[in-house]
Design a protein around this motif. Structure first.
Motif, PDB file in Angstrom:
ATOM      1  N   GLY A  83      -2.463   7.703  14.161  1.00 48.21           N
ATOM      2  CA  GLY A  83      -3.224   8.952  14.189  1.00 48.21           C
ATOM      3  C   GLY A  83      -3.307   9.617  12.836  1.00 48.21           C
ATOM      4  O   GLY A  83      -4.321  10.228  12.489  1.00 48.21           O
ATOM      5  N   LEU A  84      -2.245   9.510  12.051  1.00 44.68           N
ATOM      6  CA  LEU A  84      -2.222  10.117  10.716  1.00 44.68           C
ATOM      7  C   LEU A  84      -3.114   9.377   9.730  1.00 44.68           C
ATOM      8  O   LEU A  84      -3.850   9.983   8.951  1.00 44.68           O
ATOM      9  CB  LEU A  84      -0.784  10.125  10.186  1.00 44.68           C
ATOM     10  CG  LEU A  84      -0.586  10.563   8.732  1.00 44.68           C
ATOM     11  CD1 LEU A  84      -0.827  12.061   8.588  1.00 44.68           C
ATOM     12  CD2 LEU A  84       0.812  10.206   8.241  1.00 44.68           C
ATOM     13  N   LEU A  85      -3.092   8.046   9.777  1.00 41.64           N
ATOM     14  CA  LEU A  85      -3.670   7.224   8.705  1.00 41.64           C
ATOM     15  C   LEU A  85      -5.038   6.632   9.012  1.00 41.64           C
ATOM     16  O   LEU A  85      -5.783   6.285   8.091  1.00 41.64           O
ATOM     17  CB  LEU A  85      -2.707   6.077   8.372  1.00 41.64           C
ATOM     18  CG  LEU A  85      -1.349   6.490   7.796  1.00 41.64           C
ATOM     19  CD1 LEU A  85      -0.374   5.328   7.861  1.00 41.64           C
ATOM     20  CD2 LEU A  85      -1.509   6.972   6.362  1.00 41.64           C
ATOM     21  N   ILE A  86      -5.388   6.512  10.303  1.00 37.90           N
ATOM     22  CA  ILE A  86      -6.600   5.766  10.664  1.00 37.90           C
ATOM     23  C   ILE A  86      -7.629   6.606  11.406  1.00 37.90           C
ATOM     24  O   ILE A  86      -8.833   6.425  11.243  1.00 37.90           O
ATOM     25  CB  ILE A  86      -6.235   4.534  11.531  1.00 37.90           C
ATOM     26  CG1 ILE A  86      -5.252   3.626  10.791  1.00 37.90           C
ATOM     27  CG2 ILE A  86      -7.478   3.764  11.936  1.00 37.90           C
ATOM     28  CD1 ILE A  86      -5.801   3.025   9.509  1.00 37.90           C
ATOM     29  N   VAL A  87      -7.179   7.541  12.244  1.00 36.01           N
ATOM     30  CA  VAL A  87      -8.079   8.235  13.172  1.00 36.01           C
ATOM     31  C   VAL A  87      -8.390   9.640  12.680  1.00 36.01           C
ATOM     32  O   VAL A  87      -7.485  10.383  12.282  1.00 36.01           O
ATOM     33  CB  VAL A  87      -7.444   8.291  14.579  1.00 36.01           C
ATOM     34  CG1 VAL A  87      -8.389   8.978  15.564  1.00 36.01           C
ATOM     35  CG2 VAL A  87      -7.098   6.888  15.073  1.00 36.01           C
ATOM     36  N   GLY A 124      -6.890  12.893  11.403  1.00 34.26           N
ATOM     37  CA  GLY A 124      -5.617  12.706  10.736  1.00 34.26           C
ATOM     38  C   GLY A 124      -5.718  13.067   9.257  1.00 34.26           C
ATOM     39  O   GLY A 124      -6.681  12.711   8.585  1.00 34.26           O
ATOM     40  N   VAL A 125      -4.708  13.776   8.753  1.00 34.96           N
ATOM     41  CA  VAL A 125      -4.770  14.297   7.384  1.00 34.96           C
ATOM     42  C   VAL A 125      -5.005  13.193   6.368  1.00 34.96           C
ATOM     43  O   VAL A 125      -5.855  13.297   5.495  1.00 34.96           O
ATOM     44  CB  VAL A 125      -3.470  15.063   7.057  1.00 34.96           C
ATOM     45  CG1 VAL A 125      -3.373  15.333   5.570  1.00 34.96           C
ATOM     46  CG2 VAL A 125      -3.428  16.377   7.819  1.00 34.96           C
ATOM     47  N   ALA A 126      -4.218  12.131   6.446  1.00 34.48           N
ATOM     48  CA  ALA A 126      -4.342  11.058   5.465  1.00 34.48           C
ATOM     49  C   ALA A 126      -5.694  10.357   5.586  1.00 34.48           C
ATOM     50  O   ALA A 126      -6.320  10.018   4.574  1.00 34.48           O
ATOM     51  CB  ALA A 126      -3.208  10.055   5.629  1.00 34.48           C
ATOM     52  N   SER A 159       6.288   9.308   1.466  1.00 39.18           N
ATOM     53  CA  SER A 159       5.159   9.935   2.162  1.00 39.18           C
ATOM     54  C   SER A 159       4.041   8.930   2.427  1.00 39.18           C
ATOM     55  O   SER A 159       3.498   8.339   1.491  1.00 39.18           O
ATOM     56  CB  SER A 159       4.616  11.105   1.346  1.00 39.18           C
ATOM     57  OG  SER A 159       3.400  11.567   1.886  1.00 39.18           O
ATOM     58  N   ALA A 160       3.677   8.766   3.706  1.00 43.55           N
ATOM     59  CA  ALA A 160       2.571   7.876   4.046  1.00 43.55           C
ATOM     60  C   ALA A 160       1.250   8.425   3.521  1.00 43.55           C
ATOM     61  O   ALA A 160       0.393   7.673   3.038  1.00 43.55           O
ATOM     62  CB  ALA A 160       2.501   7.690   5.562  1.00 43.55           C
ATOM     63  N   SER A 161       1.073   9.733   3.611  1.00 42.94           N
ATOM     64  CA  SER A 161      -0.177  10.344   3.130  1.00 42.94           C
ATOM     65  C   SER A 161      -0.355  10.129   1.634  1.00 42.94           C
ATOM     66  O   SER A 161      -1.428   9.717   1.176  1.00 42.94           O
ATOM     67  CB  SER A 161      -0.175  11.841   3.445  1.00 42.94           C
ATOM     68  OG  SER A 161      -0.102  12.077   4.829  1.00 42.94           O
ATOM     69  N   VAL A 162       0.705  10.392   0.865  1.00 42.42           N
ATOM     70  CA  VAL A 162       0.635  10.203  -0.585  1.00 42.42           C
ATOM     71  C   VAL A 162       0.364   8.749  -0.925  1.00 42.42           C
ATOM     72  O   VAL A 162      -0.444   8.436  -1.806  1.00 42.42           O
ATOM     73  CB  VAL A 162       1.940  10.678  -1.256  1.00 42.42           C
ATOM     74  CG1 VAL A 162       1.967  10.279  -2.729  1.00 42.42           C
ATOM     75  CG2 VAL A 162       2.088  12.187  -1.106  1.00 42.42           C
ATOM     76  N   ALA A 163       1.027   7.829  -0.219  1.00 43.38           N
ATOM     77  CA  ALA A 163       0.841   6.400  -0.488  1.00 43.38           C
ATOM     78  C   ALA A 163      -0.597   5.974  -0.232  1.00 43.38           C
ATOM     79  O   ALA A 163      -1.202   5.266  -1.049  1.00 43.38           O
ATOM     80  CB  ALA A 163       1.803   5.588   0.378  1.00 43.38           C
ATOM     81  N   ALA A 182      -5.665   0.834   2.826  1.00 44.74           N
ATOM     82  CA  ALA A 182      -4.781   1.883   2.320  1.00 44.74           C
ATOM     83  C   ALA A 182      -3.978   2.505   3.449  1.00 44.74           C
ATOM     84  O   ALA A 182      -2.767   2.752   3.314  1.00 44.74           O
ATOM     85  CB  ALA A 182      -5.602   2.956   1.601  1.00 44.74           C
ATOM     86  N   GLY A 183      -4.624   2.752   4.582  1.00 45.16           N
ATOM     87  CA  GLY A 183      -3.945   3.377   5.702  1.00 45.16           C
ATOM     88  C   GLY A 183      -2.881   2.493   6.320  1.00 45.16           C
ATOM     89  O   GLY A 183      -1.763   2.941   6.596  1.00 45.16           O
ATOM     90  N   THR A 184      -3.203   1.226   6.544  1.00 47.76           N
ATOM     91  CA  THR A 184      -2.222   0.335   7.160  1.00 47.76           C
ATOM     92  C   THR A 184      -1.095  -0.001   6.192  1.00 47.76           C
ATOM     93  O   THR A 184       0.069  -0.094   6.596  1.00 47.76           O
ATOM     94  CB  THR A 184      -2.893  -0.945   7.667  1.00 47.76           C
ATOM     95  OG1 THR A 184      -3.603  -1.584   6.590  1.00 47.76           O
ATOM     96  CG2 THR A 184      -3.878  -0.634   8.787  1.00 47.76           C
ATOM     97  N   GLY A 185      -1.405  -0.165   4.923  1.00 46.37           N
ATOM     98  CA  GLY A 185      -0.355  -0.448   3.937  1.00 46.37           C
ATOM     99  C   GLY A 185       0.627   0.694   3.817  1.00 46.37           C
ATOM    100  O   GLY A 185       1.838   0.482   3.642  1.00 46.37           O
ATOM    101  N   ALA A 186       0.132   1.918   3.947  1.00 49.44           N
ATOM    102  CA  ALA A 186       0.992   3.093   3.815  1.00 49.44           C
ATOM    103  C   ALA A 186       1.963   3.253   4.973  1.00 49.44           C
ATOM    104  O   ALA A 186       2.848   4.111   4.923  1.00 49.44           O
ATOM    105  CB  ALA A 186       0.133   4.354   3.697  1.00 49.44           C
ATOM    106  N   ALA A 187       1.817   2.433   6.013  1.00 51.72           N
ATOM    107  CA  ALA A 187       2.745   2.494   7.150  1.00 51.72           C
ATOM    108  C   ALA A 187       3.933   1.559   6.965  1.00 51.72           C
ATOM    109  O   ALA A 187       4.868   1.583   7.769  1.00 51.72           O
ATOM    110  CB  ALA A 187       2.004   2.119   8.441  1.00 51.72           C
ATOM    111  N   PHE A 188       3.918   0.759   5.908  1.00 47.48           N
ATOM    112  CA  PHE A 188       4.934  -0.297   5.774  1.00 47.48           C
ATOM    113  C   PHE A 188       6.229   0.212   5.127  1.00 47.48           C
ATOM    114  O   PHE A 188       6.206   0.910   4.112  1.00 47.48           O
ATOM    115  CB  PHE A 188       4.384  -1.447   4.917  1.00 47.48           C
ATOM    116  CG  PHE A 188       5.311  -2.630   4.827  1.00 47.48           C
ATOM    117  CD1 PHE A 188       5.327  -3.576   5.837  1.00 47.48           C
ATOM    118  CD2 PHE A 188       6.166  -2.790   3.759  1.00 47.48           C
ATOM    119  CE1 PHE A 188       6.174  -4.664   5.781  1.00 47.48           C
ATOM    120  CE2 PHE A 188       7.020  -3.871   3.680  1.00 47.48           C
ATOM    121  CZ  PHE A 188       7.027  -4.813   4.694  1.00 47.48           C
TER     122      PHE A 188
END
Length: 470
Positions: free
Chosen positions: A153-157, A160-162, A385-389, A415-421
């Protein structure tokens, strides 16, 4: 590039993990020690290193301190009124216990995408614990589902802020994000939960992965506890007794029970206020009152006040102070863990590690999707931070988008999926997750880190596959 600084970062992170997991040193002490080592070893200086630790702690507390505190207190009011049990039992009647992890993941990631990860986590973590307690389903599976759903929800949808922040520099419009983000988000959540659940059945050990001192009363009653209590009640106090059947749950219905929709207002109102403020901002509308009410601190304060009012008939006026005090005590340890993660992040920023990584990868744009994913993953592991990444990784590629073949939406997804790792001790939500759900540090690695990393790897595979056709 000063490779020595990156080496010291690796030493600091490995040292922190070893101090916590192997030497059993308190995480707060370990993180502060690691941050001070990194600052001094990387040339920041003794005084400046201490200052960075203090500044990082203070900055993060200023950003999320009240959000976490109010969110936890809302959870205690919902627990006191029995609202969590009612929501969970209704959910289980609808889909059954077996599907509850997927419902929790999809709800947190698709229905309510994580506009503010910390806010969503402190509100929904008790829900995961309550479902586990009421159904006997593994807390590891349900907590992992929450970690995956919130991250998607944060990185893809949208909104979501990121996801929104990454779309800007890449020039991806919201219509395109919705078309791609929702169906892919659903796929990411379902597939990641499935794989994580399989792994948890093999490697999760409650004896070592659950904190034996954690008070799980915030999760409400288990079925056995509820049955025992009901048996001790006078028959006239309960309109319908709990009916326990294989695979289904029915909760007591009190004659004066308020409607569930009203009981959920402490959660619904803050979410609506935050979403409305976000949407009007996206549309370019500046509404001062909504901007005030939709700020996370004010929105959660409104939700807390509603929760207190609704809890008065249950705990009486004299019990409100005790209720709030309990929430404050619970949030205290969460805030301490969160703050020291900010200290480490501040030191990482001040020694210039983010800029170093940007310089390292900027000249290698031949494989943009893999590059973007890798940069985001390294940044996530380095600074937390996932958002910063995600934003940093996308920003590296933004200037050259016109000269590469990869579509902008593909770079956004990478970028979004990589930031979850690889989220670990540098991530403040790692510690919030640990404290709110009652895991040990080792258990949090297995659940929070592994669950989100599974999503990240699945995301990379999907991005590389899409690259063949787009």
């Amino acid at each position: 590039m000063d490779i020595a600084v990156l080496v010291h970062l690796a030493i600091a992170v490995i040292g922190i993990v070893l101090m916590i997991v192997w030497a059993k040193i308190n995480p707060v002490v370990s993180i502060v020690a690691g941050a001070l080592y990194l600052g001094v070893a990387a040339g920041l200086g003794f005084t400046e290193s201490v200052e960075a630790v203090n500044v990082g702690f203070g900055n993060l507390m200023a950003e999320v301190g009240l959000i976490i505190g109010f969110g936890v207190m809302i959870g205690t009011t919902l627990s006191a009124t029995g609202t969590m049990q009612r929501v969970v039992d209704g959910l289980l009647k609808l889909v059954g216990p077996k599907k509850s992890p997927y419902v929790l993941g999809l709800t947190s990631g698709i229905v309510f995408p994580s506009i503010y990860f910390d806010v969503a986590l402190v509100i929904l973590a008790p829900m995961a614990g309550t479902i586990a307690k009421r159904t006997g389903k593994s807390l590891a599976t349900l907590a992992g589902s929450l970690a995956i759903g919130l991250e998607v929800g944060l990185l893809i949808v949208v909104p979501g802020v990121a996801a929104v922040a990454v779309a800007g520099p890449l020039g991806v419009d919201f219509g395109t994000m919705l078309i791609w983000g929702i169906p892919l988000g659903i796929f990411f959540i379902i597939s990641s939960i499935f794989l994580h659940d399989l792994l948890m059945r093999k490697i999760f050990n409650p004896a070592t992965d659950l904190d034996p001192h954690f008070d799980d009363s915030i999760f409400g009653e288990s079925l056995e506890e509820e049955r025992t209590r009901l048996m001790s009640h006078d028959a006239g106090d309960v309109a319908e007794a709990t009916d326990i059947q294989a695979g289904s749950v029915a909760v007591e219905t009190r004659t004066r029970q308020i409607p569930l929709l009203i009981a959920m207002l402490p959660v619904i109102v803050p979410i609506l206020l935050i979403v409305l403020d976000t949407v009007t901002g996206i549309l370019g509308q500046d509404i001062p009152l909504l901007g005030f009410l939709g700020s996370p601190v004010v929105a959660l304060l409104v939700g807390l006040l509603i929760g207190i009012i609704l809890a008065i008939p249950t705990v009486k006026r004299d019990g409100i102070d005790e209720l709030i005090t309990k929430g404050a005590q619970t949030s205290g340890s969460i805030l301490l863990f969160t703050g020291v993660a900010g200290s480490l992040g501040q030191v990482i920023t001040e020694v210039g590690i983010g800029d170093m990584l940007a310089t390292l990868f900027q000249a290698n744009a031949a494989i943009p999707v893999l590059l973007t994913w890798t940069v985001a993953a390294i940044l996530r592991m380095a600074q937390g931070s996932a958002s910063v990444a995600a934003i940093t990784a996308a920003a590296l590629l933004a200037p050259i988008m016109g000269s590469i073949d990869a579509p902008a939406i593909l770079i956004l997804l990478a970028a979004g999926t990589g930031a979850a790792f690889g989220a670990h001790v540098t991530d403040n939500t790692f510690w919030i997750f640990k404290q709110m759900l009652g895991f040990t540090t080792k258990g949090t690695f297995k659940i929070y880190t592994l669950a989100q990393s599974i999503f990240a790897v699945i995301g990379l595979a999907v991005c590389l596959l899409l690259e063949l056709f787009l």
